[in-house]
Structure formats: structure tokens, C-alpha cells
Design a protein around this motif. Structure first.
Motif, PDB file in Angstrom:
ATOM      1  N   ALA A 251      44.188  12.810  53.080  1.00 23.42           N
ATOM      2  CA  ALA A 251      44.285  11.831  51.990  1.00 23.42           C
ATOM      3  C   ALA A 251      45.576  11.046  52.211  1.00 23.42           C
ATOM      4  O   ALA A 251      46.651  11.427  51.743  1.00 23.42           O
ATOM      5  N   VAL A 252      45.480   9.942  52.951  1.00 23.70           N
ATOM      6  CA  VAL A 252      46.660   9.169  53.341  1.00 23.70           C
ATOM      7  C   VAL A 252      47.039   8.220  52.214  1.00 23.70           C
ATOM      8  O   VAL A 252      46.183   7.523  51.660  1.00 23.70           O
ATOM      9  N   PRO A 253      48.315   8.162  51.841  1.00 24.42           N
ATOM     10  CA  PRO A 253      48.717   7.309  50.723  1.00 24.42           C
ATOM     11  C   PRO A 253      48.629   5.824  51.063  1.00 24.42           C
ATOM     12  O   PRO A 253      48.799   5.419  52.212  1.00 24.42           O
ATOM     13  N   SER A 254      48.378   5.032  50.042  1.00 25.23           N
ATOM     14  CA  SER A 254      48.431   3.578  50.177  1.00 25.23           C
ATOM     15  C   SER A 254      49.877   3.133  50.246  1.00 25.23           C
ATOM     16  O   SER A 254      50.810   3.948  50.142  1.00 25.23           O
ATOM     17  N   LEU A 255      50.095   1.823  50.389  1.00 23.68           N
ATOM     18  CA  LEU A 255      51.457   1.298  50.409  1.00 23.68           C
ATOM     19  C   LEU A 255      52.181   1.655  49.121  1.00 23.68           C
ATOM     20  O   LEU A 255      53.296   2.188  49.144  1.00 23.68           O
ATOM     21  N   ASP A 256      51.561   1.378  47.988  1.00 24.58           N
ATOM     22  CA  ASP A 256      52.207   1.666  46.711  1.00 24.58           C
ATOM     23  C   ASP A 256      52.465   3.157  46.554  1.00 24.58           C
ATOM     24  O   ASP A 256      53.524   3.566  46.053  1.00 24.58           O
ATOM     25  N   GLU A 257      51.509   3.982  46.975  1.00 29.53           N
ATOM     26  CA  GLU A 257      51.684   5.436  46.866  1.00 29.53           C
ATOM     27  C   GLU A 257      52.771   5.940  47.804  1.00 29.53           C
ATOM     28  O   GLU A 257      53.510   6.880  47.468  1.00 29.53           O
ATOM     29  N   THR A 258      52.887   5.322  48.983  1.00 29.08           N
ATOM     30  CA  THR A 258      53.946   5.715  49.913  1.00 29.08           C
ATOM     31  C   THR A 258      55.315   5.461  49.305  1.00 29.08           C
ATOM     32  O   THR A 258      56.215   6.316  49.354  1.00 29.08           O
ATOM     33  N   LEU A 259      55.489   4.281  48.716  1.00 24.63           N
ATOM     34  CA  LEU A 259      56.773   3.949  48.103  1.00 24.63           C
ATOM     35  C   LEU A 259      57.039   4.800  46.869  1.00 24.63           C
ATOM     36  O   LEU A 259      58.172   5.253  46.652  1.00 24.63           O
ATOM     37  N   ALA A 260      56.006   5.044  46.074  1.00 23.83           N
ATOM     38  CA  ALA A 260      56.177   5.889  44.888  1.00 23.83           C
ATOM     39  C   ALA A 260      56.527   7.322  45.280  1.00 23.83           C
ATOM     40  O   ALA A 260      57.328   7.991  44.608  1.00 23.83           O
ATOM     41  N   GLY A 261      55.943   7.799  46.385  1.00 20.59           N
ATOM     42  CA  GLY A 261      56.209   9.158  46.831  1.00 20.59           C
ATOM     43  C   GLY A 261      57.616   9.379  47.347  1.00 20.59           C
ATOM     44  O   GLY A 261      58.052  10.521  47.512  1.00 20.59           O
ATOM     45  N   LEU A 262      58.353   8.302  47.575  1.00 13.96           N
ATOM     46  CA  LEU A 262      59.733   8.441  48.029  1.00 13.96           C
ATOM     47  C   LEU A 262      60.593   9.208  47.027  1.00 13.96           C
ATOM     48  O   LEU A 262      61.560   9.867  47.405  1.00 13.96           O
ATOM     49  N   ALA A 263      60.230   9.116  45.778  1.00 15.38           N
ATOM     50  CA  ALA A 263      60.998   9.832  44.747  1.00 15.38           C
ATOM     51  C   ALA A 263      60.942  11.337  44.966  1.00 15.38           C
ATOM     52  O   ALA A 263      61.830  12.076  44.516  1.00 15.38           O
ATOM     53  N   HIS A 264      59.891  11.800  45.643  1.00 16.23           N
ATOM     54  CA  HIS A 264      59.730  13.236  45.892  1.00 16.23           C
ATOM     55  C   HIS A 264      60.045  13.624  47.326  1.00 16.23           C
ATOM     56  O   HIS A 264      60.053  14.805  47.665  1.00 16.23           O
ATOM     57  N   ALA A 265      60.291  12.641  48.198  1.00 10.42           N
ATOM     58  CA  ALA A 265      60.568  12.923  49.604  1.00 10.42           C
ATOM     59  C   ALA A 265      61.972  13.492  49.752  1.00 10.42           C
ATOM     60  O   ALA A 265      62.911  13.056  49.077  1.00 10.42           O
ATOM     61  N   GLU A 266      62.122  14.429  50.653  1.00 12.95           N
ATOM     62  CA  GLU A 266      63.400  15.106  50.832  1.00 12.95           C
ATOM     63  C   GLU A 266      64.303  14.394  51.840  1.00 12.95           C
ATOM     64  O   GLU A 266      63.822  13.804  52.808  1.00 12.95           O
ATOM     65  N   ARG A 267      65.589  14.481  51.581  1.00 12.06           N
ATOM     66  CA  ARG A 267      66.593  14.190  52.604  1.00 12.06           C
ATOM     67  C   ARG A 267      66.941  15.539  53.209  1.00 12.06           C
ATOM     68  O   ARG A 267      67.739  16.296  52.664  1.00 12.06           O
ATOM     69  N   ILE A 268      66.335  15.836  54.353  1.00 15.10           N
ATOM     70  CA  ILE A 268      66.487  17.185  54.896  1.00 15.10           C
ATOM     71  C   ILE A 268      67.793  17.358  55.674  1.00 15.10           C
ATOM     72  O   ILE A 268      68.196  18.496  55.951  1.00 15.10           O
ATOM     73  N   LEU A 269      68.433  16.240  56.038  1.00  7.76           N
ATOM     74  CA  LEU A 269      69.707  16.272  56.754  1.00  7.76           C
ATOM     75  C   LEU A 269      70.601  15.150  56.227  1.00  7.76           C
ATOM     76  O   LEU A 269      70.095  14.119  55.779  1.00  7.76           O
ATOM     77  N   PRO A 270      71.914  15.307  56.301  1.00  5.17           N
ATOM     78  CA  PRO A 270      72.791  14.187  55.974  1.00  5.17           C
ATOM     79  C   PRO A 270      72.540  13.037  56.936  1.00  5.17           C
ATOM     80  O   PRO A 270      72.299  13.248  58.129  1.00  5.17           O
TER      81      PRO A 270
END
Length: 462
Positions: free
Chosen positions: A128-147
Motif C-alpha cells: 500500500a504505497v502512499p500518495s504524494l499527500d500521504e507521503t508528506l503527511a507521514g513525515l510527522a511519524h518518520a524517524e530521524r534515526i541518526l543525527p
């Protein structure tokens, strides 16, 4: 320059390399191409494309992350057009949530932003690949795994953001910008969706000779990272453009040669323990023997593997515009990866570049003739020469093939290194009353005709 066909001996060797890789890696279909500016394009295919499609040079394969190199060129076009700076935060051009607002364009291009690899969610489990809007919205939950800047970490999500940044700056969808600014000018026919002549991608069973088709997936909002389909012939031309653009884009209409050179400059190591590849601005940079450097990218999608690389000119016997592309219809055929490098090596060994004759040139201009010859700086000996219309300098005893420093004249007694050692630094000339150059200062270091200590005493003095 010769325009003859590939010699039979080299052609048969190429074919044998491909057949061996197809058999040993158990790939349903392999399509390859070798490009060079002094020979016709060489293509070869072996296997079965599947789905009733006849395998040939026009058969499309999925190229996966080679797509990233196109997105990277689009970003650099924006930079050259003054639409962004590589050190801009991405938030200057895209509305992104607070945790990621300071990530820079450069860090995203070099995979050093510390952003997680994929968009939020288990997309390779659910498909289930996100759309453009969903990709940008999902950034709020995306991790910064490294500095940011700590180390290399590959991120499809980061390149998706770059593609949408390009779209925002150009005021058109990424795919439209890609077609208008790269594909059409270079006469490349890559597509976002597979055509009727597309190969089927397979998962080859580890325990038998059975192969099962993998699903075809549309990448939606992460298309700028891995969406494209194409042929080995097109990708070999693209690899040549990345490594030696004068043959594909002689006027720099798509991207200036200096900008492509900037993209090829290593920015990060892919692995800090095994120094086999680095990362430039969106390009993999792979060192080889005798100063050979290959640049390009690989790709992996369900049922497909791909690679496209060009060889940067400069090493002995390397043909002009040399590049190779390999497309595989199996997602598990990693044993065949590296075939593009084998094909380029075979080109150099079995069909090397023609040796151009040396010709008498013009003498050095009068004001620079007294610079020519041997000089000493920091205790080391250098030779200054006039070659191909410019002043250049090499260290005595440097390894064969080391590029010389090349200087551009800025004024009567001031030059600047524009390539090689101490690039960007000044070379200042000091003359005696007769106008003869008696001392140099290069990057502020003193150069004299005899070997001297740092306090100016001839080393042969007691």
C-alpha cells in the motif's frame, strides 16, 4: 576517431560474460548495453522476457533506484537556475513537519540526512504505497534515526522529498519536469509505467528452477526514488552522460559539465570499513585501478535488478564516453550484479581507445616561459610545463596517471589552480628587474629553483 564496429574478439568476450552471468545467477532475462563514443552501441539479450513478450533491445525493464540519478540531476538544474541552494533547509521549499525542517538539500542528496529509509508504514509488506499527500503527511511519524551528517544511511524517503521539492520549485509534477528537462532533450524514452513490451519480473525459487512473477507496483508518492522503466541501451547512454557528458550533451543544455563533475565528487563513504564505494550528489562513485572511476547507480524492485555506470575519462586506454547498463528480470540475481563493471573492463582490455598522435603545439607565451622547468616547494620537486594552451604542474615521482594541477591566468603575475592539486588556490609570480620569474608562491608556499629550507637557505649549504 574510429567509427568501426566492435571487433569480433571483444564482442564474443562480451557475449560470453553475459551468458555466464545469466546462467550462474539464474536470471530469466538479461539485457545489456555497452556505450562508447567511438563505436556503435552494442546491445545483447539472453533469456525469456515472460508474459508472451519477445526479448529484444527494446524490451523494457524496471530500473528501480537508477531513477534517483534523474531526480538528482533535476535538483542540480534547480540549483544552477538559482531556484535553491544545496545548503537550504528543505523547509524553505516544502511544507514539512518540525522534526525534519532543518534537513538540507545536500544531506538528502548524499543520504546523510539521518532520515529513515522508507516512508511511514510497512509499504513493502502491504504494498500500500502512499500518495504524494500521504507521503508528506507521514513525515510527522518518520524517524530521524541518526543525527544529520553523522554517516551515510540510504533513504528512499529522502529522494521522494527531493522529487517533490523539484516539482514545487518548477510549478509542475515531477514526471512532467523530468520529461521536459531531461528525457526529451536527451532523446530518452523511459516511462513511468511499463509498456506492452515490458519484461516480467520474477522471484526465482532458491530450491528449484521455478520462478514466480512478482507484482508490479506503482510507487505513488515515492516515484522520484524508483519508479522508472527503460532499456539497457537508454541507460548506457545515461551512464555516459553522467561520466563524460561531452558526447551526450556537448553544449551543456541539460546540465553543465562542471555541475556533473561536482555531482561525481565523493561526499560520503557508503561503508566506513570497506572503502569500495562512495556517494556524490545523488551518484554512486566507485574507484578502480589506475585512477579509473565509475559513476552511476544500481536499482532493485520486486522482480528486477539493474545497474548503469559510466567511466570517467582520464585513465589510460579508456574509450571516450564509456558506459554499460545491465537489466535483470529477477529480484534475487545479485550474483549477476557487477556485470556492468566487467563489461567496461573488457572494453578497455579487449578494445582500448585509439591512441591519438602527439602534435607540435604553440610555445608558451613570453611572460610565462621563465616559469617552465623544475621548482622546489616544501622540500619537494615539481615540474611546470606548458601543455594544451595552459600552464600545469606535477610533482616529481608522483604515481603514473596522477592528474596535474592546471592553472588559469588571471593577470600578468597571478594565476589560479582550476584543476588538480590545490584547486582554487592562487599561484603568484615574482620577477627580477629583467622580468624573469625567480620565485613562485602557490597556496602561499614559496617555490624556488633550488631546494631550500623554510627560512630560505639552500639545502646544499653547510
Amino acid at each position: 576517431m574510429s567509427d568501426s564496429a566492435v571487433p569480433d574478439g571483444a564482442r564474443l568476450h562480451y557475449e560470453r560474460l553475459v551468458r555466464r552471468a545469466q546462467r550462474s545467477a539464474r536470471v530469466p532475462a538479461v539485457q545489456v548495453a555497452v556505450h562508447r563514443a567511438d563505436r556503435p552501441l552494442w546491445t545483447f539479450e539472453v533469456g525469456d522476457a515472460g508474459g508472451g513478450v519477445e526479448l529484444g533491445p527494446e524490451t523494457q525493464f524496471r530500473i528501480g533506484s537508477i531513477t534517483k540519478t534523474f531526480t538528482a540531476v533535476l535538483v542540480m538544474q534547480c540549483r544552477d537556475d538559482g531556484l535553491l541552494d544545496l545548503d537550504d533547509p528543505v523547509s524553505a521549499h516544502l511544507d514539512v513537519p518540525e522534526p525534519h525542517r532543518e534537513l538540507t538539500v545536500r544531506r538528502l542528496l548524499t543520504h546523510t540526512a539521518g532520515l529513515q529509509r522508507e516512508p511511514y508504514g510497512d509499504i513493502w509488506d502491504t504494498l500500500a504505497v502512499p500518495s504524494l499527500d500521504e507521503t508528506l503527511a507521514g513525515l510527522a511519524h518518520a524517524e530521524r534515526i541518526l543525527p544529520s551528517g553523522r554517516r551515510f544511511h540510504y533513504s528512499n524517503l529522502g529522494f521522494a522529498l527531493l522529487g517533490h521539492l523539484v516539482a514545487a520549485r518548477r510549478g509542475a509534477p515531477w514526471a512532467e519536469v523530468l520529461a521536459d528537462r531531461i528525457l526529451t532533450p536527451l532523446d530518452l524514452h523511459l516511462t513511468l509505467q511499463p509498456g506492452e513490451n515490458a519484461a516480467t519480473g520474477y522471484l526465482v525459487d532458491a530450491w528449484s528452477d521455478h520462478a514466480r512473477p512478482e507484482p508490479r507496483t506503482d510507487l505513488g508518492g515515492i516515484a522520484p526514488a524508483a519508479q522508472l522503466w527503460g532499456t539497457a541501451a537508454e541507460l548506457a547512454r545515461w551512464g555516459s552522460f553522467l561520466a563524460d557528458p561531452v558526447h551526450q550533451d556537448p553544449k551543456g543544455a541539460v546540465l553543465a559539465a562542471d555541475t556533473l563533475a561536482e555531482m561525481r565528487h565523493p561526499q560520503a563513504l557508503r561503508d566506513d570499513r570497506v572503502w569500495k564505494a562512495g556517494w556524490g550528489l545523488g551518484l554512486i562513485v566507485r574507484p578502480g585501478a589506475d585512477r579509473a572511476v565509475d559513476v552511476g547507480h544500481g536499482g532493485a524492485m520486486p522482480g528486477f535488478l539493474a545497474e548503469a555506470y559510466g567511466r570517467v575519462p582520464g585513465a589510460e586506454d579508456v574509450p571516450p564516453g564509456l558506459a554499460a547498463a545491465v537489466l535483470l528480470s529477477s529480484g534475487t540475481a545479485d550474483g549477476a550484479l557487477g556485470l556492468s563493471f566487467d563489461l567496461m573492463e573488457a572494453a578497455v582490455e579487449r578494445d582500448p581507445a585509439d591512441i591519438e598522435p602527439w602534435h607540435v603545439g604553440e610555445p608558451a607565451p613570453p611572460e610565462l616561459r621563465s616559469v617552465l622547468g623544475h621548482w622546489w616547494g616544501e622540500g619537494f620537486e615539481y615540474v611546470f610545463r606548458w601543455r594544451a594552451g595552459h600552464l600545469e604542474a606535477s610533482g616529481v615521482g608522483e604515481p603514473v596517471g596522477t592528474p596535474p594541477a592546471v592553472f588559469a591566468v588571471e593577470s600578468a603575475d597571478l594565476l589560479r589552480s582550476v584543476a588538480g592539486r590545490e584547486i582554487g588556490e592562487q599561484l603568484r609570480l615574482t620577477r627580477d628587474a629583467d622580468g624573469r620569474v625567480v620565485r613562485l608562491h602557490w597556496a602561499t608556499y614559496r617555490f624556488t629553483r633550488e631546494q631550500q629550507t623554510f627560512d630560505g637557505v639552500w639545502s646544499s649549504q653547510p
